[in-house]
Design a protein around this motif. Structure first.
Motif, PDB file in Angstrom:
ATOM      1  N   ALA A 166       0.762  -1.377  -0.092  1.00 51.70           N
ATOM      2  CA  ALA A 166      -0.041  -0.087  -0.136  1.00 51.70           C
ATOM      3  C   ALA A 166       0.897   1.214   0.004  1.00 51.70           C
ATOM      4  N   ILE A 167       2.141   1.278   0.629  1.00 46.90           N
ATOM      5  CA  ILE A 167       2.687   2.477   0.831  1.00 46.90           C
ATOM      6  C   ILE A 167       3.511   2.608  -0.659  1.00 46.90           C
ATOM      7  N   LYS A 168       3.991   1.612  -1.259  1.00 51.55           N
ATOM      8  CA  LYS A 168       4.671   1.538  -2.359  1.00 51.55           C
ATOM      9  C   LYS A 168       3.447   2.139  -3.522  1.00 51.55           C
ATOM     10  N   ASP A 169       2.285   1.698  -3.578  1.00 55.94           N
ATOM     11  CA  ASP A 169       1.446   2.095  -4.427  1.00 55.94           C
ATOM     12  C   ASP A 169       1.081   3.763  -4.303  1.00 55.94           C
ATOM     13  N   ALA A 170       1.016   4.343  -2.865  1.00 56.55           N
ATOM     14  CA  ALA A 170       0.917   5.330  -2.721  1.00 56.55           C
ATOM     15  C   ALA A 170       1.987   6.347  -2.999  1.00 56.55           C
ATOM     16  N   GLN A 171       3.274   6.007  -2.809  1.00 59.44           N
ATOM     17  CA  GLN A 171       4.605   6.588  -3.577  1.00 59.44           C
ATOM     18  C   GLN A 171       4.376   6.657  -4.804  1.00 59.44           C
ATOM     19  N   ALA A 172       4.221   5.809  -5.690  1.00 56.85           N
ATOM     20  CA  ALA A 172       4.022   5.655  -7.269  1.00 56.85           C
ATOM     21  C   ALA A 172       2.928   6.811  -7.631  1.00 56.85           C
ATOM     22  N   LYS A 173       1.696   6.662  -6.660  1.00 51.37           N
ATOM     23  CA  LYS A 173       0.726   7.843  -7.138  1.00 51.37           C
ATOM     24  C   LYS A 173       1.363   9.165  -7.131  1.00 51.37           C
ATOM     25  N   ALA A 174       2.039   9.339  -6.119  1.00 51.52           N
ATOM     26  CA  ALA A 174       2.483  10.909  -5.825  1.00 51.52           C
ATOM     27  C   ALA A 174       3.480  11.218  -6.706  1.00 51.52           C
ATOM     28  N   LEU A 175       4.438  10.286  -7.102  1.00 56.11           N
ATOM     29  CA  LEU A 175       5.511  10.524  -8.131  1.00 56.11           C
ATOM     30  C   LEU A 175       4.722  10.855  -9.595  1.00 56.11           C
ATOM     31  N   ARG A 176       3.457  10.140  -9.829  1.00 55.86           N
ATOM     32  CA  ARG A 176       2.798  10.162 -11.013  1.00 55.86           C
ATOM     33  C   ARG A 176       2.154  11.817 -11.083  1.00 55.86           C
ATOM     34  N   ILE A 177       1.594  12.048 -10.107  1.00 59.77           N
ATOM     35  CA  ILE A 177       0.917  13.165  -9.895  1.00 59.77           C
ATOM     36  C   ILE A 177       2.224  14.447 -10.070  1.00 59.77           C
ATOM     37  N   ASN A 179       4.882  14.653 -11.313  1.00 62.56           N
ATOM     38  CA  ASN A 179       5.570  14.519 -12.658  1.00 62.56           C
ATOM     39  C   ASN A 179       4.409  15.286 -13.837  1.00 62.56           C
ATOM     40  N   LYS A 180       3.371  15.019 -13.611  1.00 57.93           N
ATOM     41  CA  LYS A 180       2.442  15.795 -14.463  1.00 57.93           C
ATOM     42  C   LYS A 180       2.209  16.832 -14.264  1.00 57.93           C
ATOM     43  N   LEU A 181       2.218  17.419 -12.988  1.00 62.69           N
ATOM     44  CA  LEU A 181       2.192  18.776 -12.655  1.00 62.69           C
ATOM     45  C   LEU A 181       3.544  19.582 -12.731  1.00 62.69           C
ATOM     46  N   ASP A 182       4.543  18.821 -13.074  1.00 59.98           N
ATOM     47  CA  ASP A 182       5.983  19.430 -13.021  1.00 59.98           C
ATOM     48  C   ASP A 182       6.286  19.970 -11.707  1.00 59.98           C
ATOM     49  N   LEU A 183       6.168  19.072 -10.532  1.00 57.82           N
ATOM     50  CA  LEU A 183       6.547  19.425  -9.295  1.00 57.82           C
ATOM     51  C   LEU A 183       7.289  18.584  -8.994  1.00 57.82           C
ATOM     52  N   ASP A 184       8.298  19.051  -7.759  1.00 59.27           N
ATOM     53  CA  ASP A 184       9.212  18.096  -7.085  1.00 59.27           C
ATOM     54  C   ASP A 184       8.689  17.684  -5.825  1.00 59.27           C
ATOM     55  N   LEU A 185       8.727  16.247  -5.664  1.00 52.38           N
ATOM     56  CA  LEU A 185       8.330  15.870  -4.241  1.00 52.38           C
ATOM     57  C   LEU A 185       9.126  16.272  -3.078  1.00 52.38           C
ATOM     58  N   GLY A 186       8.847  16.440  -1.999  1.00 52.25           N
ATOM     59  CA  GLY A 186       9.534  16.460  -0.855  1.00 52.25           C
ATOM     60  C   GLY A 186       9.519  15.398  -0.044  1.00 52.25           C
ATOM     61  N   LYS A 187       9.532  15.393   1.371  1.00 52.37           N
ATOM     62  CA  LYS A 187       9.494  14.239   2.336  1.00 52.37           C
ATOM     63  C   LYS A 187       7.914  14.196   2.640  1.00 52.37           C
ATOM     64  N   VAL A 188       7.861  13.105   3.160  1.00 51.54           N
ATOM     65  CA  VAL A 188       6.268  12.685   3.670  1.00 51.54           C
ATOM     66  C   VAL A 188       6.303  13.390   5.041  1.00 51.54           C
ATOM     67  N   THR A 189       5.074  14.290   5.136  1.00 51.52           N
ATOM     68  CA  THR A 189       4.833  15.348   6.399  1.00 51.52           C
ATOM     69  C   THR A 189       3.792  14.492   7.105  1.00 51.52           C
ATOM     70  N   HIS A 190       2.704  13.452   6.493  1.00 51.42           N
ATOM     71  CA  HIS A 190       1.840  13.007   7.349  1.00 51.42           C
ATOM     72  C   HIS A 190       1.462  11.636   6.592  1.00 51.42           C
ATOM     73  N   MET A 191       1.272  10.719   7.617  1.00 48.50           N
ATOM     74  CA  MET A 191       0.758   9.324   7.060  1.00 48.50           C
ATOM     75  C   MET A 191      -0.311   8.904   8.100  1.00 48.50           C
TER      76      MET A 191
END
Length: 236
Positions: A166-177, A179-191
């Motif tokens: 489930a964590i890997k799935d969430a990480q993959a979704k965040a990266l796709r979003i 990349n689509k929005l041309d943003l750089d992901l930082g650290k996880v602030t809440h889980m």
């Protein structure tokens, strides 16, 4: 005094509600994603119950027949090396049977028969024992056979695997979003670990009647699922 108390209670309720609303509104900024994961396993514990019963003119007569059936079934189980700890037996159940159509008003509450029953629960770790026990129970004249329940002895281990997925799935979704929005992901602030089909240890077949037992039974797969919510900060 009562009026002052009502005012104080009303004020307390308003403050409490306001704090709950503020807590819901204050969320970390960033990209929030939900991930789901599941593992499919073969169950290794099988649970079902059998009820043996008999009707006779007296409770003693019915009990004797049920005792004989119980002894015969348990003897077979021991011959199959099923241990005592894998078998649970309940006390006798006694139920009067009334036939009001054939009774006179003077003895309206006099039972025509007495039914005695006993339930036996099997907790098996070898599924090959399931069909022979059912066949024997049907031969003895079983009253009913419960639905078969599946269970796993390693639920915690498999749930952790589902949680990792489930964590890997969430990480993959965040990266796709990102990349689509041309943003750089930082650290996880809440889980947050979301209660989503968390170790559902028992999976049940449809109820089986003794007249429709298959000659050969096969256990199905068993699913354990997990779900998480992650919030990533954004570094532009």
């Amino acid at each position: 005094m009562m009026a002052k108390l009502r005012v104080m209670l009303s004020t307390l309720l308003i403050v409490t509600f306001s704090m709950q609303v503020m807590a819901q509104q204050i969320k970390p900024e960033g990209i929030e994603v939900t991930g789901k994961g599941a593992v499919f396993i073969d169950p290794d514990i099988f649970i079902f119950s059998i009820s043996l019963a008999d009707r006779a003119m007296t409770a003693a007569q019915a009990k004797q027949v049920v005792d004989e059936k119980t002894t015969e079934l348990l003897t077979m189980a021991k011959e199959m090396d099923i241990t005592d700890k894998s078998i649970e037996t309940t006390q006798m159940n006694i139920r009067p049977i009334f036939d009001r159509s054939a009774q006179q008003s003077a003895n309206l509450y006099q039972p025509s028969l007495i039914e005695v029953s006993r339930e036996i629960t099997f907790i098996l770790d070898d599924f090959s024992h399931y069909d022979p026990i059912l066949d024997k129970a049907i031969h003895l004249g079983v009253k009913y056979i419960s639905a078969l329940k599946y269970q796993t002895s390693k639920a915690d281990t498999f749930y952790r695997q589902a949680l990792d997925a489930a964590i890997k799935d969430a990480q993959a979704k965040a990266l796709r979003i990102a990349n689509k929005l041309d943003l750089d992901l930082g650290k996880v602030t809440h889980m947050t670990e979301i209660p989503f089909n968390v170790p559902k240890l028992i999976m049940q077949d449809s109820l089986m009647e003794s007249s429709s037992i298959a000659l050969s039974s096969t256990p199905g797969k068993y699913e354990i699922s997990a779900q998480v919510s992650l919030i990533y900060s954004i570094t532009r």
